[in-house]
Design a protein around this motif. Structure first.
Motif, PDB file in Angstrom:
ATOM      1  N   ARG A  20       0.845  -1.197   0.000  1.00 17.86           N
ATOM      2  CA  ARG A  20       0.000   0.000   0.000  1.00 17.86           C
ATOM      3  C   ARG A  20       0.880   1.248   0.000  1.00 17.86           C
ATOM      4  N   VAL A  21       0.627   2.154  -0.951  1.00 19.16           N
ATOM      5  CA  VAL A  21       1.410   3.379  -1.049  1.00 19.16           C
ATOM      6  C   VAL A  21       0.494   4.535  -1.447  1.00 19.16           C
ATOM      7  N   VAL A  22       1.026   5.749  -1.355  1.00 19.54           N
ATOM      8  CA  VAL A  22       0.311   6.939  -1.828  1.00 19.54           C
ATOM      9  C   VAL A  22       1.031   7.511  -3.041  1.00 19.54           C
ATOM     10  N   GLY A  23       2.311   7.779  -2.905  1.00 16.52           N
ATOM     11  CA  GLY A  23       3.110   8.266  -4.016  1.00 16.52           C
ATOM     12  C   GLY A  23       4.562   7.958  -3.732  1.00 16.52           C
ATOM     13  N   THR A  24       5.174   7.061  -4.489  1.00 13.62           N
ATOM     14  CA  THR A  24       6.531   6.611  -4.184  1.00 13.62           C
ATOM     15  C   THR A  24       7.049   5.768  -5.338  1.00 13.62           C
TER      16      THR A  24
END
Length: 327
Positions: A191-195
């Motif tokens: 799970r990520v947001v922006g990377t």
């Protein structure tokens, strides 16, 4: 606006079936079902999957509802598979296993993005023998290594951006705090947001290495946050997650064409060389496995790489038919 064209939130359907919806939420679901035959059919399919699997967890949360649903599907299918294993050849079993993975992938993605006029649009990319780069609807960019597959919705319109991966890929995810980017690979959730990060899943082992940003890796009830320069490796029978510092950038050789070693253990270098050069190198002397090497290989032939390694550590390289042995 007609209810026939309104997207029904997948988590609300879970709450409805679990008996946890409020009266207003129940009315919303029932109005949506009554609006069209397509909606009724979608709900019936959803309910069939729900009813055929044992419900073991009634605590419905926003992001893991369908991860749990997928687990129910997997556990429900297991006894049926067990009954026929002995009658199938290895080739047949591999085909069935691949089909089950694909079915679960489609189900998970289906329940995590919009139904567009009753039809679900997916994009599936099989890299086969060629590295492929693909831009996603949200602007994220994924580079697939060879022998890898990715499946994702034609557009992200739900509460999350779901993607399913088999094999290996490097992700550059566009930031969007309102819609987390979630990758399913085997029984591991990222799970990520922006990377930017690399995921590799081969032979029952899943490895996640972070280049920028923060990445959350979960398996069952356990999760861990990875920062830049950190990695975690998860095996099928492993429950606890332990992160490590990544040493070098061997993981992105298929993007850069370079093997960057920074005090990288020789065993890791050998594993990558076997992939890059399609060879079979074996370290016969176990005391050599953790020897650290710092260098960058770019464009060298396998023989040139072996010369550097043997000269650095005074290793004897023996060629035995298709096998190369380090002693």
């Amino acid at each position: 606006m007609s209810n026939a064209n309104i997207h029904m939130d997948d988590d609300l359907l879970v709450k409805y079936l679990a008996g946890e919806a409020t009266p207003a939420e129940r009315q919303q679901v029932e109005d949506w079902m009554a609006a069209s035959e397509t909606n009724k059919k979608l709900f019936a399919d959803f309910k069939l999957i729900w009813n055929q699997s044992p419900v073991t967890d009634r605590n419905v949360s926003e992001d893991d509802a369908f991860i749990r649903l997928k687990k129910r599907i997997d556990s429900n299918a297991a006894p049926r598979r067990e009954a026929v294993i002995k009658k199938l050849s290895r080739k047949q079993w591999i085909g069935i296993a691949a089909s089950l993975v694909l079915i679960c992938t489609v189900l998970w993605l289906t329940f995590n993005h919009v139904y567009d006029n009753g039809s679900v649009s997916f994009v599936r990319i099989d890299s086969k023998d060629k590295v492929q780069t693909q831009s996603l609807p949200d602007g994220s960019v994924i580079t697939l290594n060879t022998r890898s597959t990715i499946v994702y919705p034609g557009r992200f319109t739900g509460n999350i951006r779901p993607v399913s991966l088999q094999g290996e890929a490097f992700f550059k995810v566009s930031p969007d705090k309102t819609k987390p980017f979630i990758i399913k690979v085997n029984d591991v959730t990222v799970r990520v947001v922006g990377t930017s990060f690399n995921i590799k899943s081969r032979n029952g082992k899943t490895e996640v290495i972070v280049e920028t940003g923060i990445v959350q890796v979960s398996k069952k009830q356990n999760s861990i946050d990875l920062n830049p320069g950190e990695q975690v490796t998860v095996t099928n029978d492993q429950a606890l997650l332990a992160k490590q510092q990544s040493r070098g950038k061997l993981y992105n050789y298929y993007l850069t064409g370079q093997l960057v070693c920074d005090r990288t253990p020789l065993s890791e270098v050998v594993s990558t060389l076997n992939e890059v050069y399609s060879t079979h190198i074996v370290i016969a002397n176990k005391s050599l496995e953790n020897l650290p090497i710092t260098t960058t290989f770019k464009g060298q032939s396998l023989d040139e790489v072996l010369d550097v390694i043997s000269g650095t550590f005074k290793i004897t390289v023996i060629r035995n038919n298709q096998q190369i042995v380090f002693k």
